[in-house]
Design a protein around this motif. Structure first.
Motif, PDB file in Angstrom:
ATOM      1  N   GLN A   1     -53.823   6.677   2.145  1.00 45.60           N
ATOM      2  CA  GLN A   1     -52.883   5.913   3.023  1.00 45.60           C
ATOM      3  C   GLN A   1     -52.384   7.008   3.611  1.00 45.60           C
ATOM      4  O   GLN A   1     -51.712   8.114   2.865  1.00 45.60           O
TER       5      GLN A   1
ATOM      6  N   PHE B   1     -49.900   8.888   7.037  1.00 44.00           N
ATOM      7  CA  PHE B   1     -48.780   8.464   7.699  1.00 44.00           C
ATOM      8  C   PHE B   1     -48.612   9.197   9.181  1.00 44.00           C
ATOM      9  O   PHE B   1     -48.921  10.237   9.101  1.00 44.00           O
TER      10      PHE B   1
ATOM     11  N   SER C   1     -43.922   6.036  12.385  1.00 38.55           N
ATOM     12  CA  SER C   1     -43.919   5.569  11.052  1.00 38.55           C
ATOM     13  C   SER C   1     -45.031   4.645  10.389  1.00 38.55           C
ATOM     14  O   SER C   1     -44.690   3.476   9.858  1.00 38.55           O
TER      15      SER C   1
ATOM     16  N   TYR D   1     -48.521   3.534   8.809  1.00 38.96           N
ATOM     17  CA  TYR D   1     -49.811   3.825   7.977  1.00 38.96           C
ATOM     18  C   TYR D   1     -50.854   3.379   8.359  1.00 38.96           C
ATOM     19  O   TYR D   1     -51.108   2.110   9.069  1.00 38.96           O
TER      20      TYR D   1
ATOM     21  N   TYR E   1     -55.108   3.249   6.860  1.00 38.54           N
ATOM     22  CA  TYR E   1     -55.832   3.320   5.614  1.00 38.54           C
ATOM     23  C   TYR E   1     -57.079   3.581   5.751  1.00 38.54           C
ATOM     24  O   TYR E   1     -57.986   3.054   6.625  1.00 38.54           O
TER      25      TYR E   1
ATOM     26  N   TYR F   1     -49.909  -3.515   1.181  1.00 40.26           N
ATOM     27  CA  TYR F   1     -49.944  -2.453   2.048  1.00 40.26           C
ATOM     28  C   TYR F   1     -49.500  -2.696   3.667  1.00 40.26           C
ATOM     29  O   TYR F   1     -50.629  -3.127   4.162  1.00 40.26           O
TER      30      TYR F   1
ATOM     31  N   ASP G   1     -43.638   1.650   7.409  1.00 36.82           N
ATOM     32  CA  ASP G   1     -42.279   1.799   6.588  1.00 36.82           C
ATOM     33  C   ASP G   1     -41.514   2.705   7.089  1.00 36.82           C
ATOM     34  O   ASP G   1     -42.000   3.715   7.314  1.00 36.82           O
TER      35      ASP G   1
ATOM     36  N   ARG H   1     -41.089   3.979   1.635  1.00 32.14           N
ATOM     37  CA  ARG H   1     -41.802   3.059   0.761  1.00 32.14           C
ATOM     38  C   ARG H   1     -43.305   2.671   1.128  1.00 32.14           C
ATOM     39  O   ARG H   1     -43.598   2.534   2.465  1.00 32.14           O
ATOM     40  N   THR H   2     -44.225   3.000   0.177  1.00 30.26           N
ATOM     41  CA  THR H   2     -45.454   3.035   0.477  1.00 30.26           C
ATOM     42  C   THR H   2     -46.307   1.711   0.134  1.00 30.26           C
ATOM     43  O   THR H   2     -47.276   1.320   0.742  1.00 30.26           O
ATOM     44  N   TRP H   3     -45.864   1.176  -0.891  1.00 29.46           N
ATOM     45  CA  TRP H   3     -46.571  -0.065  -1.200  1.00 29.46           C
ATOM     46  C   TRP H   3     -45.587  -1.078  -2.041  1.00 29.46           C
ATOM     47  O   TRP H   3     -44.610  -0.533  -2.504  1.00 29.46           O
TER      48      TRP H   3
END
Ligand code: FE
Length: 230
Positions: free
Chosen positions: A5, A7, A12, A14, A16, A168, A172, A176-178
């Motif tokens: 993940q 960034f 901001s 994400y 993958y 996911y 964010d 917060r990631t997940w």
């Protein structure tokens, strides 16, 4: 499993990067143009072969890296069949499986934030783009956004996944990631509505400034992140 993940602090976002193993094939979801050198460094370090770069939708807040990744790695570039992007090597549709060696993403059409928004289900993980965010949902006030369609996507599709499904998102803004589907059902303030109309009213009442980059990002992203020819 390689599950990175990544960034982009400016937008901001994400991103993958997914592969079954070092040396195997990989997929990337929502790459950001300025971060492409970092992705390529990681791809080289992991000795993985990028086979497909996917955007969940035409982004308005950053320029996509899928075109630059295609030039660098010859990976396929993919978005949903509803998109107005003109540069893709593949357009997927609802229920289609996107594959790399040992990785399978099932495409779920989840319009509402935009009319070309998709989510992807992978083995108990769901990549929700800007449809479902952690304690929020993507705005619906431009690019053919539609709060009613977003309600249907969230309540009839994403919230039907098992509670323990890991969420996911594409952004964010608070680190917060997940999350999980169960946690969002209970705690996401936007989802505490009794009716579809209540959701529409709530989204229509938001008065948000346009994204800073919208006039640059949307035209560029229709061309996989390359500026339009003059
Ligand atoms: Fe978006």
């Amino acid at each position: 499993m390689i599950f990175k993940q990544l960034f982009d602090p400016v937008s901001s976002t994400y991103t993958y990067l997914l592969a079954e193993r070092r040396g195997g094939e990989a997929l990337i979801i929502d790459p950001v143009l300025e971060q492409v050198p970092n992705y390529l460094g990681l791809i080289e370090y992991l000795k993985i072969e990028l086979v497909m770069a996917i955007d969940t939708h035409i982004h308005a807040d950053h320029i996509t890296g899928i075109g630059k990744l295609n030039v660098a790695t010859r990976c396929a570039t993919a978005m949903g069949e509803q998109t107005k992007a003109e540069c893709l090597s593949h357009r997927f549709s609802e229920g289609e499986i996107l594959r790399a060696d040992g990785v399978e993403l099932a495409a779920i059409y989840t319009p509402g934030h935009t009319d070309d928004s998709y989510s992807f289900l992978m083995d108990g993980h769901v990549f929700t783009g800007d449809t479902l965010l952690i304690r929020g949902t993507g705005r619906t006030d431009f690019q053919n956004g539609d709060p009613g369609a977003q309600y249907d996507s969230i309540f009839d599709k994403l919230l039907k996944l098992p509670d323990k499904t890991l969420v996911y998102p594409a952004h964010d803004y608070e680190g917060r990631t997940w999350s999980t589907i169960g946690e969002e059902r209970r705690l996401n303030p936007r989802l505490q509505v009794k009716t579809r109309q209540e959701y529409i009213n709530q989204m229509s009442a938001l008065k948000l400034d346009p994204p800073r980059l919208i006039d640059v990002a949307v035209p560029a992203n229709r061309h996989c992140g390359f500026p339009m020819a003059a």
